[in-house]
Design a protein around this motif. Sequence first.
Motif, PDB file in Angstrom:
ATOM      1  N   VAL A  76       0.850  -1.197   0.000  1.00 32.82           N
ATOM      2  CA  VAL A  76       0.000   0.000   0.000  1.00 32.82           C
ATOM      3  C   VAL A  76       0.885   1.246   0.000  1.00 32.82           C
ATOM      4  N   CYS A  77       1.886   1.256   0.871  1.00 29.22           N
ATOM      5  CA  CYS A  77       2.821   2.390   0.926  1.00 29.22           C
ATOM      6  C   CYS A  77       3.578   2.523  -0.394  1.00 29.22           C
ATOM      7  N   ALA A  78       4.094   1.409  -0.868  1.00 33.24           N
ATOM      8  CA  ALA A  78       4.848   1.437  -2.124  1.00 33.24           C
ATOM      9  C   ALA A  78       3.974   1.934  -3.269  1.00 33.24           C
ATOM     10  N   GLY A  79       2.704   1.533  -3.276  1.00 37.95           N
ATOM     11  CA  GLY A  79       1.787   2.009  -4.293  1.00 37.95           C
ATOM     12  C   GLY A  79       1.539   3.501  -4.187  1.00 37.95           C
ATOM     13  N   ASP A  80       1.384   3.986  -2.953  1.00 36.59           N
ATOM     14  CA  ASP A  80       1.180   5.422  -2.743  1.00 36.59           C
ATOM     15  C   ASP A  80       2.355   6.238  -3.275  1.00 36.59           C
ATOM     16  N   TYR A  81       3.563   5.701  -3.138  1.00 33.13           N
ATOM     17  CA  TYR A  81       4.766   6.403  -3.602  1.00 33.13           C
ATOM     18  C   TYR A  81       5.134   6.044  -5.046  1.00 33.13           C
ATOM     19  N   GLY A  82       4.422   5.104  -5.634  1.00 27.77           N
ATOM     20  CA  GLY A  82       4.697   4.712  -7.015  1.00 27.77           C
ATOM     21  C   GLY A  82       5.993   3.939  -7.181  1.00 27.77           C
ATOM     22  N   VAL A  83       6.350   3.109  -6.179  1.00 29.06           N
ATOM     23  CA  VAL A  83       7.651   2.423  -6.216  1.00 29.06           C
ATOM     24  C   VAL A  83       7.537   0.901  -6.119  1.00 29.06           C
ATOM     25  N   VAL A  84       6.368   0.354  -6.389  1.00 29.42           N
ATOM     26  CA  VAL A  84       6.185  -1.098  -6.287  1.00 29.42           C
ATOM     27  C   VAL A  84       7.181  -1.840  -7.172  1.00 29.42           C
ATOM     28  N   ASP A  85       7.277  -1.453  -8.439  1.00 26.81           N
ATOM     29  CA  ASP A  85       8.166  -2.153  -9.374  1.00 26.81           C
ATOM     30  C   ASP A  85       9.614  -2.114  -8.915  1.00 26.81           C
ATOM     31  N   GLU A  86      10.069  -0.956  -8.437  1.00 25.42           N
ATOM     32  CA  GLU A  86      11.459  -0.831  -7.982  1.00 25.42           C
ATOM     33  C   GLU A  86      11.749  -1.781  -6.824  1.00 25.42           C
ATOM     34  N   LEU A  87      10.816  -1.884  -5.888  1.00 27.81           N
ATOM     35  CA  LEU A  87      11.033  -2.754  -4.730  1.00 27.81           C
ATOM     36  C   LEU A  87      10.955  -4.225  -5.113  1.00 27.81           C
ATOM     37  N   GLU A  88      10.062  -4.561  -6.027  1.00 25.41           N
ATOM     38  CA  GLU A  88       9.978  -5.951  -6.480  1.00 25.41           C
ATOM     39  C   GLU A  88      11.253  -6.356  -7.222  1.00 25.41           C
ATOM     40  N   LYS A  89      11.836  -5.426  -7.991  1.00 24.20           N
ATOM     41  CA  LYS A  89      13.090  -5.716  -8.699  1.00 24.20           C
ATOM     42  C   LYS A  89      14.230  -6.010  -7.733  1.00 24.20           C
ATOM     43  N   LEU A  90      14.128  -5.475  -6.514  1.00 25.92           N
ATOM     44  CA  LEU A  90      15.141  -5.750  -5.490  1.00 25.92           C
ATOM     45  C   LEU A  90      14.912  -7.103  -4.818  1.00 25.92           C
ATOM     46  N   GLY A  91      13.822  -7.763  -5.168  1.00 26.15           N
ATOM     47  CA  GLY A  91      13.523  -9.068  -4.588  1.00 26.15           C
ATOM     48  C   GLY A  91      12.800  -8.995  -3.261  1.00 26.15           C
ATOM     49  N   LEU A  92      12.209  -7.846  -2.954  1.00 28.22           N
ATOM     50  CA  LEU A  92      11.447  -7.720  -1.720  1.00 28.22           C
ATOM     51  C   LEU A  92      10.077  -8.359  -1.891  1.00 28.22           C
ATOM     52  N   GLU A  93       9.532  -8.863  -0.787  1.00 28.78           N
ATOM     53  CA  GLU A  93       8.155  -9.327  -0.761  1.00 28.78           C
ATOM     54  C   GLU A  93       7.304  -8.072  -0.595  1.00 28.78           C
ATOM     55  N   VAL A  94       6.664  -7.632  -1.647  1.00 31.73           N
ATOM     56  CA  VAL A  94       5.844  -6.416  -1.597  1.00 31.73           C
ATOM     57  C   VAL A  94       4.398  -6.861  -1.409  1.00 31.73           C
ATOM     58  N   ILE A  95       3.914  -6.729  -0.180  1.00 28.79           N
ATOM     59  CA  ILE A  95       2.598  -7.248   0.204  1.00 28.79           C
ATOM     60  C   ILE A  95       1.910  -6.257   1.149  1.00 28.79           C
ATOM     61  N   PRO A  96       0.580  -6.355   1.276  1.00 30.43           N
ATOM     62  CA  PRO A  96      -0.079  -5.544   2.299  1.00 30.43           C
ATOM     63  C   PRO A  96       0.447  -5.989   3.678  1.00 30.43           C
ATOM     64  N   MET A  97       0.977  -5.067   4.472  1.00 27.25           N
ATOM     65  CA  MET A  97       1.680  -5.449   5.699  1.00 27.25           C
ATOM     66  C   MET A  97       0.849  -5.402   6.974  1.00 27.25           C
ATOM     67  N   GLY A  98      -0.367  -4.868   6.921  1.00 28.27           N
ATOM     68  CA  GLY A  98      -1.159  -4.762   8.143  1.00 28.27           C
ATOM     69  C   GLY A  98      -1.359  -6.092   8.842  1.00 28.27           C
ATOM     70  N   GLU A  99      -1.821  -7.076   8.117  1.00 29.76           N
ATOM     71  CA  GLU A  99      -2.084  -8.386   8.724  1.00 29.76           C
ATOM     72  C   GLU A  99      -0.797  -9.109   9.133  1.00 29.76           C
ATOM     73  N   PRO A 100       0.244  -9.139   8.278  1.00 35.80           N
ATOM     74  CA  PRO A 100       1.478  -9.794   8.716  1.00 35.80           C
ATOM     75  C   PRO A 100       2.078  -9.159   9.977  1.00 35.80           C
ATOM     76  N   LEU A 101       2.079  -7.836  10.055  1.00 37.72           N
ATOM     77  CA  LEU A 101       2.612  -7.192  11.258  1.00 37.72           C
ATOM     78  C   LEU A 101       1.765  -7.547  12.472  1.00 37.72           C
ATOM     79  N   THR A 102       0.458  -7.545  12.300  1.00 39.82           N
ATOM     80  CA  THR A 102      -0.431  -7.935  13.402  1.00 39.82           C
ATOM     81  C   THR A 102      -0.118  -9.348  13.863  1.00 39.82           C
ATOM     82  N   ASN A 103       0.128 -10.247  12.907  1.00 39.98           N
ATOM     83  CA  ASN A 103       0.470 -11.628  13.272  1.00 39.98           C
ATOM     84  C   ASN A 103       1.797 -11.705  14.006  1.00 39.98           C
ATOM     85  N   TYR A 104       2.795 -10.928  13.558  1.00 42.55           N
ATOM     86  CA  TYR A 104       4.066 -10.903  14.285  1.00 42.55           C
ATOM     87  C   TYR A 104       3.840 -10.479  15.731  1.00 42.55           C
ATOM     88  N   LEU A 105       3.037  -9.440  15.910  1.00 41.38           N
ATOM     89  CA  LEU A 105       2.768  -8.949  17.262  1.00 41.38           C
ATOM     90  C   LEU A 105       2.018  -9.978  18.098  1.00 41.38           C
TER      91      LEU A 105
END
Length: 114
Positions: A76-105
């Motif tokens: 969501v953040c990456a989309g807001d900044y228009g940088v999804v493609d750049e981050l995916e090219k770096l091999g990052l898992e670009v996903i909605p983070m709300g639920e994963p962070l909640t699960n970590y907590l």
Amino acid sequence: MENREKLVVLWTSADKEVAEKVVLMYCQGAKMKNWFQEVVLVVWGPSTKLLASDSTLQDKIKGLKEIGIRVQACSVCAGDYGVVDELEKLGLEVIPMGEPLTNYLKDDWKVLSF
């Protein structure tokens, strides 16, 4: 693996000095010195924009991935900044983070945020 051996580092700052001198350095030390068995770096908010535009930080992220650190970014953040493609090219898992962070907590991971 006990949860005390699992660390999530939440990187939200757009400050490059904080990224280099604190966030990425600590992640590297935590993994290489076996302070934690599992280390996850979450790139969220303004840090997504900073990372997408800074080749020095990108190289450091590649190094962290090479030593076994999982790197995720908020889609969501990456989309807001228009940088999804750049981050995916770096091999990052670009996903909605709300639920994963909640699960970590909820799973009692240690969470450190910058």
